[in-house]
Write a protein that holds these residues in place. Structure first.
Motif, mmCIF file in Angstrom:
data_model
loop_
_atom_site.group_PDB
_atom_site.id
_atom_site.type_symbol
_atom_site.label_atom_id
_atom_site.label_comp_id
_atom_site.label_asym_id
_atom_site.label_seq_id
_atom_site.Cartn_x
_atom_site.Cartn_y
_atom_site.Cartn_z
ATOM 1 N N GLY A 173 0.775 -1.236 0.000
ATOM 2 C CA GLY A 173 0.000 0.000 0.000
ATOM 3 C C GLY A 173 0.802 1.279 0.000
ATOM 4 N N ALA A 174 2.115 1.190 -0.081
ATOM 5 C CA ALA A 174 2.936 2.394 -0.073
ATOM 6 C C ALA A 174 2.871 3.078 -1.436
ATOM 7 C CB ALA A 174 4.385 2.038 0.264
ATOM 8 N N ASN A 175 2.655 4.385 -1.424
ATOM 9 C CA ASN A 175 2.661 5.123 -2.684
ATOM 10 C C ASN A 175 4.102 5.437 -3.083
ATOM 11 O OD1 ASN A 175 3.455 7.324 -1.082
ATOM 12 N ND2 ASN A 175 1.340 8.029 -0.836
ATOM 13 N N THR A 176 4.251 6.167 -4.197
ATOM 14 C CA THR A 176 5.594 6.445 -4.711
ATOM 15 C C THR A 176 6.439 7.223 -3.709
ATOM 16 O OG1 THR A 176 4.701 6.497 -6.963
ATOM 17 C CG2 THR A 176 6.872 7.487 -6.617
ATOM 18 N N GLY A 177 5.830 8.218 -3.062
ATOM 19 C CA GLY A 177 6.572 9.014 -2.083
ATOM 20 C C GLY A 177 7.037 8.195 -0.896
ATOM 21 N N ASN A 178 6.154 7.315 -0.391
ATOM 22 C CA ASN A 178 6.524 6.482 0.750
ATOM 23 C C ASN A 178 7.601 5.471 0.386
ATOM 24 O OD1 ASN A 178 4.752 7.685 2.561
ATOM 25 N ND2 ASN A 178 3.054 6.350 1.986
ATOM 26 N N VAL A 179 7.512 4.913 -0.816
ATOM 27 C CA VAL A 179 8.534 3.964 -1.264
ATOM 28 C C VAL A 179 9.888 4.656 -1.336
ATOM 29 C CG1 VAL A 179 9.325 2.580 -3.228
ATOM 30 C CG2 VAL A 179 6.933 2.493 -2.518
ATOM 31 N N PHE A 180 9.871 5.866 -1.865
ATOM 32 C CA PHE A 180 11.124 6.603 -2.005
ATOM 33 C C PHE A 180 11.696 6.987 -0.636
ATOM 34 C CE2 PHE A 180 13.699 10.377 -2.968
ATOM 35 C CZ PHE A 180 14.455 9.891 -4.017
ATOM 36 N N ALA A 181 10.824 7.466 0.253
ATOM 37 C CA ALA A 181 11.293 7.982 1.537
ATOM 38 C C ALA A 181 11.626 6.882 2.536
ATOM 39 C CB ALA A 181 10.242 8.920 2.137
ATOM 40 N N ARG A 182 10.888 5.754 2.496
ATOM 41 C CA ARG A 182 11.044 4.742 3.538
ATOM 42 C C ARG A 182 11.747 3.476 3.080
ATOM 43 N NH1 ARG A 182 5.685 4.316 7.149
ATOM 44 N NH2 ARG A 182 7.293 3.356 8.483
ATOM 45 N N VAL A 183 12.002 3.385 1.773
ATOM 46 C CA VAL A 183 12.685 2.195 1.257
ATOM 47 C C VAL A 183 13.976 2.563 0.543
ATOM 48 C CG1 VAL A 183 12.529 0.187 -0.266
ATOM 49 C CG2 VAL A 183 10.523 0.926 1.038
ATOM 50 N N ILE A 184 13.850 3.391 -0.499
ATOM 51 C CA ILE A 184 15.012 3.676 -1.346
ATOM 52 C C ILE A 184 16.056 4.509 -0.609
ATOM 53 C CG2 ILE A 184 15.762 4.773 -3.479
ATOM 54 C CD1 ILE A 184 13.025 4.118 -4.657
ATOM 55 N N ILE A 185 15.634 5.615 0.012
ATOM 56 C CA ILE A 185 16.603 6.479 0.692
ATOM 57 C C ILE A 185 17.316 5.760 1.836
ATOM 58 C CG2 ILE A 185 16.847 8.543 2.112
ATOM 59 C CD1 ILE A 185 14.881 9.965 0.346
ATOM 60 N N PRO A 186 16.590 5.065 2.749
ATOM 61 C CA PRO A 186 17.320 4.356 3.818
ATOM 62 C C PRO A 186 18.310 3.317 3.294
ATOM 63 C CG PRO A 186 14.999 4.543 4.381
ATOM 64 C CD PRO A 186 15.128 4.995 2.962
ATOM 65 N N LEU A 187 17.957 2.608 2.232
ATOM 66 C CA LEU A 187 18.856 1.595 1.703
ATOM 67 C C LEU A 187 20.048 2.197 0.960
ATOM 68 C CD1 LEU A 187 16.308 -1.068 0.357
ATOM 69 C CD2 LEU A 187 17.714 -1.183 2.434
ATOM 70 N N SER A 188 19.922 3.459 0.555
ATOM 71 C CA SER A 188 21.011 4.096 -0.188
ATOM 72 C C SER A 188 21.866 5.005 0.691
ATOM 73 C CB SER A 188 20.441 4.909 -1.356
ATOM 74 O OG SER A 188 19.571 5.927 -0.895
ATOM 75 N N VAL A 189 21.644 4.996 1.997
ATOM 76 C CA VAL A 189 22.411 5.854 2.907
ATOM 77 C C VAL A 189 23.920 5.587 2.823
ATOM 78 C CG1 VAL A 189 22.901 6.288 5.355
ATOM 79 C CG2 VAL A 189 20.568 6.395 4.507
ATOM 80 N N PRO A 190 24.381 4.323 2.751
ATOM 81 C CA PRO A 190 25.832 4.114 2.608
ATOM 82 C C PRO A 190 26.414 4.796 1.384
ATOM 83 C CG PRO A 190 24.759 2.068 3.220
ATOM 84 C CD PRO A 190 23.669 3.042 2.917
ATOM 85 N N GLY A 191 25.684 4.787 0.268
ATOM 86 C CA GLY A 191 26.160 5.481 -0.930
ATOM 87 C C GLY A 191 26.160 6.989 -0.759
ATOM 88 N N ILE A 192 25.168 7.504 -0.023
ATOM 89 C CA ILE A 192 25.103 8.945 0.232
ATOM 90 C C ILE A 192 26.295 9.395 1.066
ATOM 91 C CG2 ILE A 192 23.787 10.770 1.378
ATOM 92 C CD1 ILE A 192 21.241 9.253 0.669
ATOM 93 N N THR A 193 26.577 8.677 2.157
ATOM 94 C CA THR A 193 27.692 9.065 3.021
ATOM 95 C C THR A 193 29.034 8.958 2.298
ATOM 96 O OG1 THR A 193 27.761 6.801 3.908
ATOM 97 C CG2 THR A 193 26.471 8.430 5.115
ATOM 98 N N THR A 194 29.187 7.900 1.495
ATOM 99 C CA THR A 194 30.433 7.752 0.725
ATOM 100 C C THR A 194 30.579 8.867 -0.297
ATOM 101 O OG1 THR A 194 30.339 5.342 0.985
ATOM 102 C CG2 THR A 194 31.779 6.202 -0.744
ATOM 103 N N GLY A 195 29.489 9.183 -0.995
ATOM 104 C CA GLY A 195 29.533 10.246 -1.991
ATOM 105 C C GLY A 195 29.827 11.601 -1.377
ATOM 106 N N ILE A 196 29.210 11.888 -0.228
ATOM 107 C CA ILE A 196 29.464 13.165 0.454
ATOM 108 C C ILE A 196 30.941 13.281 0.832
ATOM 109 C CG2 ILE A 196 29.027 14.435 2.594
ATOM 110 C CD1 ILE A 196 26.132 13.496 2.442
ATOM 111 N N THR A 197 31.497 12.196 1.346
ATOM 112 C CA THR A 197 32.914 12.217 1.731
ATOM 113 C C THR A 197 33.811 12.406 0.520
ATOM 114 O OG1 THR A 197 32.452 10.743 3.601
ATOM 115 C CG2 THR A 197 34.742 10.914 2.872
ATOM 116 N N MET A 198 33.513 11.685 -0.574
ATOM 117 C CA MET A 198 34.360 11.738 -1.762
ATOM 118 C C MET A 198 34.283 13.085 -2.471
ATOM 119 S SD MET A 198 33.843 7.914 -3.362
ATOM 120 C CE MET A 198 34.995 8.243 -4.702
ATOM 121 N N VAL A 199 33.208 13.834 -2.274
ATOM 122 C CA VAL A 199 33.082 15.160 -2.888
ATOM 123 C C VAL A 199 33.605 16.241 -1.956
ATOM 124 C CG1 VAL A 199 31.454 16.899 -3.730
ATOM 125 C CG2 VAL A 199 31.171 14.508 -4.386
#
Length: 271
Positions: A173-199
């Motif tokens: 029942g999750a809409n697009t916004g919920n999928v993005f906010a509660r699934v995709i972003i949390p699972l991509s946090v390691p990539g976010i932290t690595t990218g922030i450090t590398m930039v």
């Protein structure tokens, strides 16, 4: 024993190119020209605090822009077919095959008062605008040169997000916004932290971009360190002190980003 023997070349490499250089930086930072212990070099760094704050501020802006641009692009790349992913990844990495100085020189040509951009704007009756030798030009140079360092770790982590996880969230029942906010972003946090450090790390210590695109009126901490070692105001002791302070600032910023990564990991384990 074999594993210990295999690690010897890496230990030698670390000692020669990491431990010894860092030791020399610390030594020169806390000594004067005669080799006597002093904290005068560290105390002098305070007078350059506006330069350090400007460097951190512009680097943060560039990092945020890179994240905003790279995140949707990396997600789109990760959802494509394999051959399309390889093509898009090659296009992202293609500018990196060109020399760093040449890429920056190209932006000088584009941004100068009689450059390509102002000429195109002149055709529609706009400009000319002062785009070169500004803080905006420095941020633009940072974003252009370091954007691939944000895209690649995000893309790498997003390719590991299985489509079935997204489909399961949608089935629940999750809409697009919920999928993005509660699934995709949390699972991509390691990539976010690595990218922030590398930039952020190369951006805050850069001196070529600020010198070529920012002019003398946009001095950054990297320019200041370069001046102490290679400029007319030769003072390796003060330059080492500034470098040491910059390293501490970078380590603090990295620890903060790692805390976000760790907190997200604990939340996932609790779930």
């Amino acid at each position: 024993m074999r594993s210990k023997a295999a690690s010897i070349p890496y230990l030698i490499w670390m000692v020669l190119f990491t431990v010894i250089p860092l030791g020399l930086v610390v030594f020169f930072a806390f000594t004067d020209t005669s080799g006597n212990f002093t904290i005068a070099n560290i105390s002098q760094v305070g007078q350059y605090m506006p330069v350090l704050m400007r460097s951190i501020w512009l680097s943060l802006i560039a990092t945020v822009i890179c994240l905003v641009v790279a995140y949707p692009l990396a997600y789109i790349m990760s959802r494509r077919k394999s051959y399309q992913q390889r093509t898009l990844l090659m296009l992202v990495m293609l500018p990196m095959w060109m020399n760093f100085l040449l890429r920056t020189y190209a932006w000088m040509t584009l941004l100068e008062r009689n450059g390509v951009i102002n000429r195109l704007l002149g055709l529609i009756g706009l400009g000319p605008f002062e785009m070169i030798n500004t803080q905006g030009a420095v941020v633009l140079g940072m974003v252009y040169n370091y954007l691939p360092f944000m895209i690649i770790p995000l893309y790498t982590i997003m390719t590991k997000i299985d489509n079935s996880v997204i489909e399961a969230a949608q089935d629940l029942g999750a809409n697009t916004g919920n999928v993005f906010a509660r699934v995709i972003i949390p699972l991509s946090v390691p990539g976010i932290t690595t990218g922030i450090t590398m930039v952020f790390v190369p951006a805050v210590s850069t001196f070529i971009i600020s010198r070529m695109l920012g002019g003398g009126s946009n001095l950054l901490i990297g320019d200041l360190i370069d001046m102490q070692f290679l400029g007319a105001a030769y003072n390796p002791n003060l330059g080492s002190a500034i470098s040491l302070v910059l390293m501490v600032v970078i380590l603090i910023c990295m620890s903060v980003t790692n805390q976000f990564d760790s907190s997200e990991g604990r939340e996932e384990m609790m779930v």
